[in-house]
Design a protein around this motif. Structure first.
Motif, PDB file in Angstrom:
ATOM      1  N   ILE A  78       0.876  -1.174  -0.086  1.00 15.61           N
ATOM      2  CA  ILE A  78      -0.006   0.080  -0.007  1.00 15.61           C
ATOM      3  C   ILE A  78       0.994   1.314   0.130  1.00 15.61           C
ATOM      4  O   ILE A  78       1.733   1.408   0.984  1.00 15.61           O
ATOM      5  CB  ILE A  78      -1.007   0.041   1.297  1.00 15.61           C
ATOM      6  CG1 ILE A  78      -1.569  -1.246   1.565  1.00 15.61           C
ATOM      7  CG2 ILE A  78      -1.989   1.122   0.950  1.00 15.61           C
ATOM      8  CD1 ILE A  78      -2.321  -2.174   0.240  1.00 15.61           C
ATOM      9  N   GLU A  79       0.665   2.390  -1.001  1.00 12.51           N
ATOM     10  CA  GLU A  79       1.541   3.313  -1.374  1.00 12.51           C
ATOM     11  C   GLU A  79       0.539   4.693  -1.212  1.00 12.51           C
ATOM     12  O   GLU A  79      -0.542   4.517  -1.764  1.00 12.51           O
ATOM     13  CB  GLU A  79       2.408   3.131  -2.232  1.00 12.51           C
ATOM     14  CG  GLU A  79       3.346   2.232  -2.341  1.00 12.51           C
ATOM     15  CD  GLU A  79       4.192   1.928  -3.606  1.00 12.51           C
ATOM     16  OE1 GLU A  79       5.267   2.292  -3.636  1.00 12.51           O
ATOM     17  OE2 GLU A  79       3.683   1.256  -4.465  1.00 12.51           O
ATOM     18  N   PRO A  80       1.316   5.707  -1.079  1.00 10.90           N
ATOM     19  CA  PRO A  80       0.437   6.849  -1.369  1.00 10.90           C
ATOM     20  C   PRO A  80       0.305   7.190  -3.023  1.00 10.90           C
ATOM     21  O   PRO A  80       1.145   6.474  -3.634  1.00 10.90           O
ATOM     22  CB  PRO A  80       1.293   8.260  -0.674  1.00 10.90           C
ATOM     23  CG  PRO A  80       2.484   7.678  -0.483  1.00 10.90           C
ATOM     24  CD  PRO A  80       2.594   6.133  -0.375  1.00 10.90           C
ATOM     25  N   LEU A  81      -0.444   8.093  -3.349  1.00 10.60           N
ATOM     26  CA  LEU A  81      -0.443   8.325  -4.785  1.00 10.60           C
ATOM     27  C   LEU A  81       0.702   9.122  -5.176  1.00 10.60           C
ATOM     28  O   LEU A  81       1.462   9.668  -4.318  1.00 10.60           O
ATOM     29  CB  LEU A  81      -1.812   9.345  -5.025  1.00 10.60           C
ATOM     30  CG  LEU A  81      -3.201   8.586  -4.861  1.00 10.60           C
ATOM     31  CD1 LEU A  81      -4.204   9.779  -5.073  1.00 10.60           C
ATOM     32  CD2 LEU A  81      -3.582   7.447  -5.482  1.00 10.60           C
ATOM     33  N   LYS A  82       0.770   8.879  -6.413  1.00  8.44           N
ATOM     34  CA  LYS A  82       2.087   9.340  -7.139  1.00  8.44           C
ATOM     35  C   LYS A  82       1.823  10.820  -7.614  1.00  8.44           C
ATOM     36  O   LYS A  82       0.779  11.261  -7.535  1.00  8.44           O
ATOM     37  CB  LYS A  82       2.742   8.461  -8.285  1.00  8.44           C
ATOM     38  CG  LYS A  82       3.232   7.380  -8.203  1.00  8.44           C
ATOM     39  CD  LYS A  82       3.643   6.543  -9.356  1.00  8.44           C
ATOM     40  CE  LYS A  82       2.966   6.713 -10.494  1.00  8.44           C
ATOM     41  NZ  LYS A  82       3.672   6.164 -11.741  1.00  8.44           N
ATOM     42  N   ASN A  83       2.954  11.511  -7.825  1.00 10.15           N
ATOM     43  CA  ASN A  83       2.917  12.775  -8.587  1.00 10.15           C
ATOM     44  C   ASN A  83       2.412  14.031  -7.576  1.00 10.15           C
ATOM     45  O   ASN A  83       2.077  15.069  -8.171  1.00 10.15           O
ATOM     46  CB  ASN A  83       2.106  12.795  -9.817  1.00 10.15           C
ATOM     47  CG  ASN A  83       2.570  11.674 -10.923  1.00 10.15           C
ATOM     48  OD1 ASN A  83       3.990  11.542 -10.768  1.00 10.15           O
ATOM     49  ND2 ASN A  83       1.964  11.285 -11.670  1.00 10.15           N
ATOM     50  N   ALA A 135      -6.703   9.898  -8.582  1.00 12.68           N
ATOM     51  CA  ALA A 135      -6.139   8.641  -9.071  1.00 12.68           C
ATOM     52  C   ALA A 135      -5.785   8.750 -10.409  1.00 12.68           C
ATOM     53  O   ALA A 135      -4.764   8.125 -10.863  1.00 12.68           O
ATOM     54  CB  ALA A 135      -7.432   7.618  -9.185  1.00 12.68           C
ATOM     55  N   CYS A 136      -6.237   9.614 -11.384  1.00 15.71           N
ATOM     56  CA  CYS A 136      -6.013   9.752 -12.631  1.00 15.71           C
ATOM     57  C   CYS A 136      -4.631  10.513 -12.692  1.00 15.71           C
ATOM     58  O   CYS A 136      -3.940  10.363 -13.534  1.00 15.71           O
ATOM     59  CB  CYS A 136      -7.193  10.771 -13.403  1.00 15.71           C
ATOM     60  SG  CYS A 136      -7.435  12.140 -12.747  1.00 15.71           S
ATOM     61  N   TYR A 137      -4.380  11.682 -11.734  1.00 15.32           N
ATOM     62  CA  TYR A 137      -3.010  12.444 -11.908  1.00 15.32           C
ATOM     63  C   TYR A 137      -1.880  11.485 -11.514  1.00 15.32           C
ATOM     64  O   TYR A 137      -0.836  11.721 -12.077  1.00 15.32           O
ATOM     65  CB  TYR A 137      -3.298  13.286 -10.949  1.00 15.32           C
ATOM     66  CG  TYR A 137      -4.053  14.784 -11.657  1.00 15.32           C
ATOM     67  CD1 TYR A 137      -2.971  15.546 -12.423  1.00 15.32           C
ATOM     68  CD2 TYR A 137      -5.360  14.722 -11.734  1.00 15.32           C
ATOM     69  CE1 TYR A 137      -3.738  16.723 -12.950  1.00 15.32           C
ATOM     70  CE2 TYR A 137      -6.070  15.751 -12.562  1.00 15.32           C
ATOM     71  CZ  TYR A 137      -5.168  16.714 -13.198  1.00 15.32           C
ATOM     72  OH  TYR A 137      -5.810  17.626 -13.491  1.00 15.32           O
ATOM     73  N   GLY A 151      -3.962  18.272 -17.095  1.00 18.97           N
ATOM     74  CA  GLY A 151      -4.385  16.874 -16.667  1.00 18.97           C
ATOM     75  C   GLY A 151      -5.766  16.499 -16.758  1.00 18.97           C
ATOM     76  O   GLY A 151      -6.638  17.139 -17.226  1.00 18.97           O
ATOM     77  N   PRO A 152      -5.918  15.212 -16.439  1.00 18.92           N
ATOM     78  CA  PRO A 152      -7.090  14.298 -16.830  1.00 18.92           C
ATOM     79  C   PRO A 152      -8.607  15.192 -16.189  1.00 18.92           C
ATOM     80  O   PRO A 152      -9.240  15.342 -16.802  1.00 18.92           O
ATOM     81  CB  PRO A 152      -7.094  12.940 -16.233  1.00 18.92           C
ATOM     82  CG  PRO A 152      -5.749  12.828 -16.396  1.00 18.92           C
ATOM     83  CD  PRO A 152      -4.970  14.321 -15.990  1.00 18.92           C
ATOM     84  N   PHE A 153      -8.658  15.266 -14.840  1.00 18.57           N
ATOM     85  CA  PHE A 153      -9.764  15.511 -14.102  1.00 18.57           C
ATOM     86  C   PHE A 153     -10.018  17.212 -14.574  1.00 18.57           C
ATOM     87  O   PHE A 153     -11.365  17.516 -14.873  1.00 18.57           O
ATOM     88  CB  PHE A 153      -9.987  15.503 -12.835  1.00 18.57           C
ATOM     89  CG  PHE A 153      -9.227  16.406 -11.750  1.00 18.57           C
ATOM     90  CD1 PHE A 153      -9.404  17.706 -11.697  1.00 18.57           C
ATOM     91  CD2 PHE A 153      -8.187  15.941 -10.942  1.00 18.57           C
ATOM     92  CE1 PHE A 153      -8.954  18.554 -10.691  1.00 18.57           C
ATOM     93  CE2 PHE A 153      -7.696  16.815 -10.100  1.00 18.57           C
ATOM     94  CZ  PHE A 153      -8.179  18.141  -9.973  1.00 18.57           C
ATOM     95  N   ALA A 154      -9.016  17.966 -14.648  1.00 24.51           N
ATOM     96  CA  ALA A 154      -9.128  19.546 -15.196  1.00 24.51           C
ATOM     97  C   ALA A 154      -9.884  19.444 -16.549  1.00 24.51           C
ATOM     98  O   ALA A 154     -10.991  20.252 -16.948  1.00 24.51           O
ATOM     99  CB  ALA A 154      -7.944  20.078 -15.160  1.00 24.51           C
ATOM    100  N   LEU A 155      -9.415  18.526 -17.562  1.00 20.52           N
ATOM    101  CA  LEU A 155      -9.733  18.590 -18.924  1.00 20.52           C
ATOM    102  C   LEU A 155     -11.298  18.017 -18.804  1.00 20.52           C
ATOM    103  O   LEU A 155     -12.186  18.299 -19.647  1.00 20.52           O
ATOM    104  CB  LEU A 155      -8.897  17.693 -19.444  1.00 20.52           C
ATOM    105  CG  LEU A 155      -7.664  18.473 -19.805  1.00 20.52           C
ATOM    106  CD1 LEU A 155      -6.468  17.714 -20.591  1.00 20.52           C
ATOM    107  CD2 LEU A 155      -7.867  19.979 -20.460  1.00 20.52           C
ATOM    108  N   SER A 189      -4.735   6.260 -21.993  1.00 17.62           N
ATOM    109  CA  SER A 189      -5.726   5.729 -21.244  1.00 17.62           C
ATOM    110  C   SER A 189      -5.365   5.225 -19.787  1.00 17.62           C
ATOM    111  O   SER A 189      -6.391   4.643 -19.176  1.00 17.62           O
ATOM    112  CB  SER A 189      -6.312   4.314 -22.190  1.00 17.62           C
ATOM    113  OG  SER A 189      -6.921   4.879 -23.243  1.00 17.62           O
ATOM    114  N   ALA A 190      -4.310   5.577 -19.328  1.00 20.76           N
ATOM    115  CA  ALA A 190      -3.855   5.313 -17.954  1.00 20.76           C
ATOM    116  C   ALA A 190      -4.850   5.820 -17.024  1.00 20.76           C
ATOM    117  O   ALA A 190      -5.356   5.171 -15.940  1.00 20.76           O
ATOM    118  CB  ALA A 190      -2.561   5.833 -17.493  1.00 20.76           C
ATOM    119  N   CYS A 191      -5.370   7.010 -17.176  1.00 20.04           N
ATOM    120  CA  CYS A 191      -6.292   7.578 -16.295  1.00 20.04           C
ATOM    121  C   CYS A 191      -7.749   7.042 -16.628  1.00 20.04           C
ATOM    122  O   CYS A 191      -8.433   6.733 -15.511  1.00 20.04           O
ATOM    123  CB  CYS A 191      -6.524   9.021 -16.715  1.00 20.04           C
ATOM    124  SG  CYS A 191      -6.807   9.380 -18.494  1.00 20.04           S
TER     125      CYS A 191
END
Length: 244
Positions: A78-83, A135-137, A151-155, A189-191
């Motif tokens: 279990i890890e924190p989100l990246k970026n 998650a998407c970022y 990035g994904p959610f802003a777009l 499509s990773a997001c």
């Protein structure tokens, strides 16, 4: 059952992986049990506990998931989100998302008295379901190397307001997503794969690209594209500026 948790503390600026024993199979319940019984200093976020708030998003064996919706197995990592900057353990700094939404101008700027039909609501329903879980970022390879990428959610949010009938003029939104926005996406499509709400940011970005072209914008990547192929025309004496 044993699970491994990657932890970070600003006090010593170090990462460590600790192993804990839990009797729970749900990840969020396991984290709660570990904090209550094994280590009160373990830090994580949670809210609704039903997959709606998005605050408990983490990575499980390298894949972004909501802890409250995840069934764990022996020795999962279990890890924190990246970026994003890690504040402590599984908690990341999410303040940057406010700036991204502001930069994309993806919000209702003026009130409108226009009547909205049920079909109008359906047009923006999917994109409105974004829970800002990040998650998407975390999964985005472009954002990993370029933090100025919208990035994904802003777009996805931008498309939601472009299609919103209450927005009388969406030109400012379309203009704001040209630079470091829709044309920077690799469409990998990773997001889409990790979105817990079933949103397809890749498809949303493609829609925004098509809308942008219809409004007279061009893909800047095409303008700088040179294939280097002349198919032997120059050897035949062909002048690209004036024929043979």
């Amino acid at each position: 059952m044993n699970i491994n948790i990657k932890r970070f503390s600003k006090q010593n600026n170090q990462n460590a992986i600790d192993t804990f024993t839990t009797s729970k199979t749900n990840l969020l319940q396991a984290l709660t049990e570990i904090k209550a019984i094994s280590d009160a200093s373990l830090t994580f976020r949670c809210g609704c506990k039903s997959g709606v708030c998005g605050s408990c998003a983490v990575r499980v064996n390298g894949v972004e998931q909501l802890a409250c919706k995840t069934v764990i197995n022996e020795n999962d990592l279990i890890e924190p989100l990246k970026n994003r900057a890690v504040i402590k353990d599984l908690v990341i700094d999410v303040s940057h998302e406010t700036l991204l939404i502001k930069n994309s101008k993806a919000f209702l700027q003026t009130n409108s008295e226009i009547k909205i039909s049920e079909n109008d609501v359906k047009l923006i329903d999917t994109q409105s379901n974004c829970i800002l879980c990040n998650a998407c970022y975390s999964s985005c390879p472009v954002y990993e190397v370029n933090k100025e990428f919208l990035g994904p959610f802003a777009l996805t949010r931008a498309l939601r307001y472009v299609n919103d009938k209450k927005v009388l003029d969406s030109s400012s939104i379309i203009d704001s997503i040209q630079d470091k926005g829709i044309w920077d996406c690799t469409l990998c499509s990773a997001c889409t794969f990790v979105c817990p709400q079933g949103i397809d940011p890749k498809a949303d970005i493609l829609q925004l690209q098509n809308i942008s072209v219809q409004k007279g914008y061009e893909n800047p990547n095409f303008a700088n594209f040179d294939s280097g192929m002349d198919f032997g025309m120059q050897d035949m004496g062909f002048d690209p500026n004036g024929g043979f």
